[in-house]
Design a protein around this motif. Structure first.
Motif, mmCIF file in Angstrom:
data_model
loop_
_atom_site.group_PDB
_atom_site.id
_atom_site.type_symbol
_atom_site.label_atom_id
_atom_site.label_comp_id
_atom_site.label_asym_id
_atom_site.label_seq_id
_atom_site.Cartn_x
_atom_site.Cartn_y
_atom_site.Cartn_z
ATOM 1 N N ALA A 1 -2.684 -4.665 6.743
ATOM 2 C CA ALA A 1 -1.701 -4.034 6.013
ATOM 3 C C ALA A 1 -1.992 -2.669 5.815
ATOM 4 O O ALA A 1 -1.045 -1.461 5.844
ATOM 5 C CB ALA A 1 -1.523 -4.557 4.600
ATOM 6 N N ALA A 2 -3.452 -2.251 5.374
ATOM 7 C CA ALA A 2 -3.819 -0.904 5.169
ATOM 8 C C ALA A 2 -3.588 0.049 6.430
ATOM 9 O O ALA A 2 -3.183 1.107 6.453
ATOM 10 C CB ALA A 2 -5.510 -0.988 4.807
ATOM 11 N N PHE B 1 0.737 -1.167 -0.001
ATOM 12 C CA PHE B 1 0.001 0.078 0.034
ATOM 13 C C PHE B 1 0.773 1.561 0.052
ATOM 14 O O PHE B 1 0.538 2.332 -0.603
ATOM 15 C CB PHE B 1 -0.786 0.025 1.266
ATOM 16 N N LEU B 2 2.098 1.099 0.755
ATOM 17 C CA LEU B 2 2.879 2.257 0.783
ATOM 18 C C LEU B 2 3.485 2.471 -0.610
ATOM 19 O O LEU B 2 3.586 3.662 -1.036
ATOM 20 C CB LEU B 2 3.943 2.247 1.628
ATOM 21 N N LEU B 3 3.588 1.299 -1.425
ATOM 22 C CA LEU B 3 4.317 1.674 -2.831
ATOM 23 C C LEU B 3 3.243 2.237 -3.786
ATOM 24 O O LEU B 3 3.486 2.902 -4.623
ATOM 25 C CB LEU B 3 4.754 0.269 -3.186
ATOM 26 N N ALA B 4 2.001 1.683 -3.537
ATOM 27 C CA ALA B 4 0.867 2.145 -4.513
ATOM 28 C C ALA B 4 0.513 3.675 -4.259
ATOM 29 O O ALA B 4 0.497 4.490 -5.137
ATOM 30 C CB ALA B 4 -0.291 1.428 -4.224
ATOM 31 N N SER B 5 0.805 4.219 -3.078
ATOM 32 C CA SER B 5 0.527 5.452 -2.683
ATOM 33 C C SER B 5 1.436 6.442 -3.196
ATOM 34 O O SER B 5 1.354 7.406 -3.637
ATOM 35 C CB SER B 5 -0.016 5.765 -0.978
ATOM 36 N N GLN B 6 2.675 5.941 -3.050
ATOM 37 C CA GLN B 6 3.850 6.371 -3.701
ATOM 38 C C GLN B 6 3.663 6.887 -5.073
ATOM 39 O O GLN B 6 4.091 7.779 -5.775
ATOM 40 C CB GLN B 6 5.354 5.806 -3.273
ATOM 41 N N ARG B 7 3.478 5.902 -5.856
ATOM 42 C CA ARG B 7 3.075 5.796 -7.207
ATOM 43 C C ARG B 7 2.248 6.727 -7.516
ATOM 44 O O ARG B 7 1.985 7.353 -8.710
ATOM 45 C CB ARG B 7 3.081 4.482 -7.740
#
Length: 203
Positions: free
Chosen positions: A162-163, A136-142
């Motif tokens: 995870a969220a 989720f951190l990778l998704a928000s970064q992207r």
């Protein structure tokens, strides 16, 4: 993706159980529930720990993945999934897809749906799968959006954990496995279907 956007969890369950049985290592529902929401590599490690050294991961992976690939065309979207994507696009809300599945398999499952997302994050792109927050951190970064400003839709306990670990609000739409009371309380809403999610977002 699996169990939230796509009705793929039953196919995973069927192919994993069939592969296990064919090798003489039957997988019951209690054991299978430990895999839901986790990456395939992590789930296979759980199998190896459960059955011991006599369990051949290579043979198991070959059998279930071959069977799964043959049946990919049978996977449908979950009820309300397309309507939800349409709503978010009309509202100008950017979307990311974060899945524990590896990139190659996920892209085959998604097909044309990949174009509906501004960002994609896959299980083989992070060091730790759900319930760790990495995906989720990778998704928000992207997406270019702070994690605190993201809302996650999840079907699994591992995904909800995870969220929350990523500092994100989460709506849970359980699929195969009902959540524990502890995990249910972590979600801001618990919905039976994506149609209920749409109603909440419109409110």
């Amino acid at each position: 993706m699996d169990g939230l956007l796509l009705d793929s969890e039953p196919l995973y369950r069927v192919t994993w159980k069939a592969a296990g049985s064919s090798l003489g290592f039957p997988i019951d529902d209690v054991l299978y529930e430990r895999f839901v929401g986790r990456g395939n590599v992590e789930a296979e490690k759980i199998l190896r720990e459960h059955f011991g050294e006599d369990f051949s991961l290579e043979a198991f992976h070959s059998r279930w993945s071959r069977d799964f690939q043959k049946r990919l065309v049978t996977i449908a979207t979950k009820p309300g999934a397309i309507e939800l994507l349409d709503l978010l696009e009309r509202c100008g809300i950017p979307k990311a897809l974060a899945t524990s599945s590896p990139r190659v398999l996920a892209l085959r499952c998604l097909g044309d749906l990949t174009t509906r997302f501004a960002a994609l994050a896959f299980g083989d792109e992070v060091s730790h799968s759900k319930p760790a927050p990495d995906l989720f951190l990778l998704a928000s970064q992207r997406l270019g959006i702070a994690s605190a400003d993201c809302l996650v839709l999840e079907d699994s306990e591992a995904g909800v954990r995870a969220a929350r670990a990523a500092g994100m609000d989460v709506i849970m739409v359980p699929d195969l496995v009902p959540p524990s009371e502890e995990v249910a309380l972590m979600a801001m809403h618990r919905c039976a279907t994506l149609h209920e999610v749409i109603t909440i977002l419109k409110a």
